[in-house]
Design a protein around this motif. Sequence first.
Motif, short mmCIF file in Angstrom:
data_model
loop_
_atom_site.label_atom_id
_atom_site.label_comp_id
_atom_site.label_asym_id
_atom_site.label_seq_id
_atom_site.Cartn_x
_atom_site.Cartn_y
_atom_site.Cartn_z
N ARG A 38 0.80 -1.21 0.00
CA ARG A 38 0.00 0.00 0.00
C ARG A 38 0.84 1.28 0.00
NH1 ARG A 38 -3.22 -2.72 -1.90
NH2 ARG A 38 -5.19 -3.48 -1.01
N SER A 39 2.00 1.27 0.63
CA SER A 39 2.84 2.47 0.65
C SER A 39 4.29 2.10 0.92
CB SER A 39 2.35 3.48 1.70
OG SER A 39 2.46 2.93 3.01
N ILE A 40 5.20 2.96 0.46
CA ILE A 40 6.64 2.78 0.63
C ILE A 40 7.21 4.08 1.16
CG2 ILE A 40 8.81 2.18 -0.50
CD1 ILE A 40 7.14 0.90 -2.75
N VAL A 49 10.60 1.36 4.47
CA VAL A 49 9.49 0.76 5.22
C VAL A 49 8.33 0.56 4.24
CG1 VAL A 49 7.81 1.09 7.06
CG2 VAL A 49 10.18 1.83 7.39
N VAL A 50 7.81 -0.66 4.23
CA VAL A 50 6.72 -1.01 3.31
C VAL A 50 5.49 -1.38 4.14
CG1 VAL A 50 5.97 -2.58 1.49
CG2 VAL A 50 8.36 -1.85 1.60
N ALA A 51 4.36 -0.73 3.86
CA ALA A 51 3.11 -1.02 4.55
C ALA A 51 2.25 -1.90 3.64
CB ALA A 51 2.36 0.27 4.89
N ALA A 103 0.33 -4.68 8.39
CA ALA A 103 1.69 -4.93 8.86
C ALA A 103 2.65 -3.97 8.17
CB ALA A 103 2.11 -6.37 8.59
N VAL A 104 3.71 -3.59 8.90
CA VAL A 104 4.77 -2.72 8.38
C VAL A 104 6.06 -3.51 8.37
CG1 VAL A 104 6.11 -0.62 8.76
CG2 VAL A 104 3.64 -0.61 9.15
N ARG A 105 6.74 -3.55 7.24
CA ARG A 105 7.96 -4.34 7.09
C ARG A 105 9.14 -3.42 6.80
NH1 ARG A 105 3.59 -7.09 5.26
NH2 ARG A 105 3.45 -9.31 5.84
N VAL A 106 10.24 -3.64 7.54
CA VAL A 106 11.49 -2.91 7.30
C VAL A 106 12.32 -3.73 6.32
CG1 VAL A 106 13.56 -1.94 8.33
CG2 VAL A 106 11.39 -1.89 9.60
#
Length: 284
Positions: free
Chosen positions: A95-97, A108-110, A115-118
Amino acid sequence: GVALDGGGARGGGRGRREGRRRGGAGGGGEASAAATMGDALPCTTLHWHAQAVECLNFTADGAYLLSGGAESVLVIWQLEEGRRSYLPRLGAPLRSICQFPRDEARVVVAGADNAVRVVSLASLTVEAIVRGVRPATLRPLPAAAHPAAAIVAAAVSAAAATATAAEDTPNTTTAAAFDQSSAAGSAASMVQYHPQPTPAVAFDPGSGTVALAALGAALQLYDFVLDRHVADLDVAPKNLVSGDGGPDEPMEPYVSHAVFSADGSILVTVDRRSDRAMPGMEAG
């Protein structure tokens, strides 16, 4: 400038969405002047995404463009040489970067799974994940597709027909009203609706966590006291397949029932597919 095509060679071009960024080496004044003179700005089109592009971002040095969407893949475009790299299987549509403010090697990727992933761009790995409660597993029915909408439409149509008949024969008002009621009732009875079970929610007495149905026929174990994600349990593992929501898209699996034994040592689940017409068939 760069144009990113959201319907690439991997997928038939469904759900295309194009994100464009135009610009020249100079400032906005030079670009305006070029447009006024009728000079076309150079534009390069990049192809890969088969589904809609949901998010875009540049790295801090401007050398790479990052993109993501329904494929659950982070695509890293090397703009100078035209190469690309991938970080696949991120678990949910992107959804977003966001770029780290003082770290060019991380983003960071949502995702759509809350969930948010580093992500490390140097090693193309996920270094950390922060998860919340997963969103609903089933998509709501469009208003026009809801069974109630069909019943109302049939009743309105029957009412209009009987009203026209009553105008033609004014002395049959009572009979027309009776016909209207019976016609609406018949139309309603013709609409058969079998509600499917809601996604599962269960309590694990062994760990004290709550099991919630998650995307892809999975369960999320969540500690409601500490307000944190504990674990994921794949009840019926499957490959993540993106689609456009049409009749050819695979039916969405989910866990409809889950129950723990008294000591929490045994978990019994039922997974099923969402009720949807099969490809090439009419819903009856």
